[in-house]
Design an enzyme around this catalytic site. Sequence first.
Site, PDB file in Angstrom:
ATOM      1  CG  ASP A 100       2.631   3.376   1.149  1.00 49.06           C
ATOM      2  OD1 ASP A 100       3.304   4.370   1.475  1.00 49.06           O
ATOM      3  OD2 ASP A 100       2.535   2.347   1.835  1.00 49.06           O
TER       4      ASP A 100
HETATM    5  N1  URA Z   1       0.335   2.796   6.071  1.00 48.01           N
HETATM    6  C1  URA Z   1       0.903   2.194   5.007  1.00 48.01           C
HETATM    7  O1  URA Z   1       1.580   1.204   5.132  1.00 48.01           O
HETATM    8  N2  URA Z   1       0.686   2.756   3.796  1.00 48.01           N
HETATM    9  C2  URA Z   1      -0.093   3.839   3.586  1.00 48.01           C
HETATM   10  O2  URA Z   1      -0.270   4.280   2.458  1.00 48.01           O
HETATM   11  C3  URA Z   1      -0.668   4.440   4.714  1.00 48.01           C
HETATM   12  C4  URA Z   1      -0.444   3.893   5.946  1.00 48.01           C
END
Ligand code: URA
Length: 236
Positions: free
Chosen positions: A102
Amino acid sequence: MRLDRFLSNRPQFNRQQVRLLLIEKRIQVDGQVICDPRHEIRAFSQVEFDGQILQAGKPARYFMLHKPPGCVSATQDAEHPTVIDLLDEPDKHDLHIAGRLDFNTSGLMLITNDGQWSRHVTQPETKMPKVYYVETEQEITDAYISKFREGVYFAFEDLTTQPAGLELLGPCSARLSIVEGRYHQVKRMFGFFNNKVVRLHRESIGPLVLDSLLAPGEYRALSEQEVVQFQPTPAS
Ligand code: URA
């Protein structure tokens, strides 16, 4: 693609000639004589006929990058810098990301031009463990350990997450190991307890740990040994 198919797709050979060329040991792949018509040819394979190059083969490239927060796991984005912008490499358009993070998540990212390799790393069947350091708004209790081991139901996908390992590090921090990569998976797992993730950092993927010498935004090429650790075995 199979070697016999690769050869018979070329204008100079028909299928019968291909069979003979293989029997006569006139075809080399990556410097080795190959007689097996089923031998797999990839974009990276160099194929020769009597020493004449039929396909030069592209070099396969593999990198680990320390993704900083505030950058997008994509090859292009109109608003924000992308992880690909952080690379100082030629032919960047050939590269893709093996397993997204993310916007505000930091940590280990793998980038390559080898689709077969990245598919193996990311496909759920491989069950590649991914380890995250997590900080949350509220306390993480022992109840999380059993719930995450048992699995959390995700209504949108109508599935229960695979058993995950949770190690409590402090009142609001933990290390979580998951074998899938569902959309916002870690945040949604903590969301089951209405506990907001305020910091998320990927420490490792399978056997590969983020190099501590890499500052956020820095990257390096993977060694051959590191790449091979992820190569699919014939049984996988
Ligand atoms: N899980 C999440 O919620 N975000 C990420 O970036 C990776 C795994």
